[in-house]
Structures are given as C-alpha cells and as structure tokens.
Design a protein around this motif. Structure first.
Motif, PDB file in Angstrom:
ATOM      1  N   THR A  66       0.837  -1.194   0.000  1.00 34.85           N
ATOM      2  CA  THR A  66       0.000   0.000   0.000  1.00 34.85           C
ATOM      3  C   THR A  66       0.876   1.250   0.000  1.00 34.85           C
ATOM      4  O   THR A  66       1.853   1.321   0.743  1.00 34.85           O
ATOM      5  N   THR A  68       0.722   5.527   0.245  1.00 32.00           N
ATOM      6  CA  THR A  68      -0.095   6.662   0.662  1.00 32.00           C
ATOM      7  C   THR A  68       0.690   7.952   0.459  1.00 32.00           C
ATOM      8  O   THR A  68       1.850   8.035   0.840  1.00 32.00           O
ATOM      9  N   ALA A  74      -5.455   3.576   4.731  1.00 26.86           N
ATOM     10  CA  ALA A  74      -6.049   2.266   4.500  1.00 26.86           C
ATOM     11  C   ALA A  74      -6.014   1.449   5.788  1.00 26.86           C
ATOM     12  O   ALA A  74      -5.077   1.551   6.575  1.00 26.86           O
ATOM     13  N   MET A 163     -10.014   1.724   1.913  1.00 25.53           N
ATOM     14  CA  MET A 163      -9.111   2.829   1.598  1.00 25.53           C
ATOM     15  C   MET A 163      -9.964   4.074   1.417  1.00 25.53           C
ATOM     16  O   MET A 163     -11.073   3.996   0.903  1.00 25.53           O
TER      17      MET A 163
END
Length: 173
Positions: A66, A68, A74, A163
């Motif tokens: 993931t 960001t 998330a 998310m």
C-alpha cells in the motif's frame, strides 16, 4: 489498532521473502514518482496549482503493498472485526510530519503547511511546493503486509480492505 509493520515482521520467514516484498514496494514508489512528474507537466501547461492525495494497494502472491501520499489511508478488517492500520495520513498537525516540514525549512501555522495546506505530502500543489523546495513533497509511505493468514487466529481468511481520503480516514482513526 495494530500496525501493518508488526504483522510484516511476524510473517517474514526469509531474506528472499523480504526481498520479494521490497520489490513490490519499489514498484509503487517508482509509480508515485512518475505520477508526480506527469501531474506537474500537465499542471504547468494548464496553469493548475491544485493537487491531489492518493492511496493505492497492490495485491500479489499473498502480499498487500500500500502506498499513501497525503491525507488518506487504509485499514484491514480481520475475521474478528479487528482494525489493522495499513497506513497513516500525512498531515502537518502530526508531530513527525511537522518535524520533517520544519527540518526542510518550512513552517506549520494553524495545523497547515505555510498556513495554507493541511496535507504535508501531495501530488501537484505547485503553489505550495514553489514556496520552499522539499517542504510539501510527493514521497509516499509504502507498507508491505503479508495476507497469508488472520494475524489473530493464524487461519486463512479474506480480510476487508478499506481505503479512503480525509473524511473516511477521520472516521476510521
């Protein structure tokens, strides 16, 4: 709320496995850089000074990677409805980000970078980035989370990934 890093360190069994996970993280990191370059190219041509934040995930071979950038995040919901924090937003009001901003030569006023922008990392936002290079950045946080089994029961499961941007993240944190 558990952090993804705790889960990662408990499930990595070998250096080869760690290297495989890091390749996925590098893939998302380089994608963020390319996206920022393209965003800036278009913004300069179109005279756009606004920006965007992003969160994205890549699921490959039992691993959730993931990325960001900005005030988004998330979480995973496990089989017992526990919330596992995968990423945290980048906000100028957070101590770590405030320190990074000040070290880069910027300042935070009213929980906003230069008194104007709440997220401390964004894509675009050229007007804020031009005030002082390196303060508002498009460098993402990348997390790598093995989704091999439920971290609380060690049994296979299908977690729920949520998310979202600032409003959703505010509710989940």
């Amino acid at each position: 709320m558990k952090r993804a890093g705790e889960i990662f360190s408990n499930h990595v069994e070998s250096e080869d496995e760690r290297e495989e996970f890091l390749k996925y993280a590098y893939l998302l990191d380089s994608s963020i850089r390319q996206l920022e370059e393209q965003f800036i190219s278009i913004a300069e041509i179109e005279s756009i000074t606004s920006g965007a934040c992003m969160v994205c995930s890549l699921f490959l071979n039992g691993v959730l990677v993931t990325a960001t950038v900005g005030d988004c995040g998330a979480v995973l919901i496990d089989s017992k409805n526990n919330i596992v924090e995968i990423s945290r937003p980048h906000r100028s009001s957070f101590k770590k980000e405030r320190g990074r901003i000040e070290e880069a030569g910027g300042y935070v006023r009213g929980n906003r970078v230069f008194g104007r922008l709440q997220p401390s990392r964004t894509l675009g936002d050229l007007d804020s980035k031009e005030l002082h290079d390196g303060v508002v950045i498009a460098v993402g946080d990348i997390t790598v989370t093995p989704i091999l089994s439920d971290p609380t029961t060690e049994q296979e499961y299908e977690p729920l990934l949520i998310m979202g941007t600032d409003g959703v993240v505010d509710i989940l944190s």
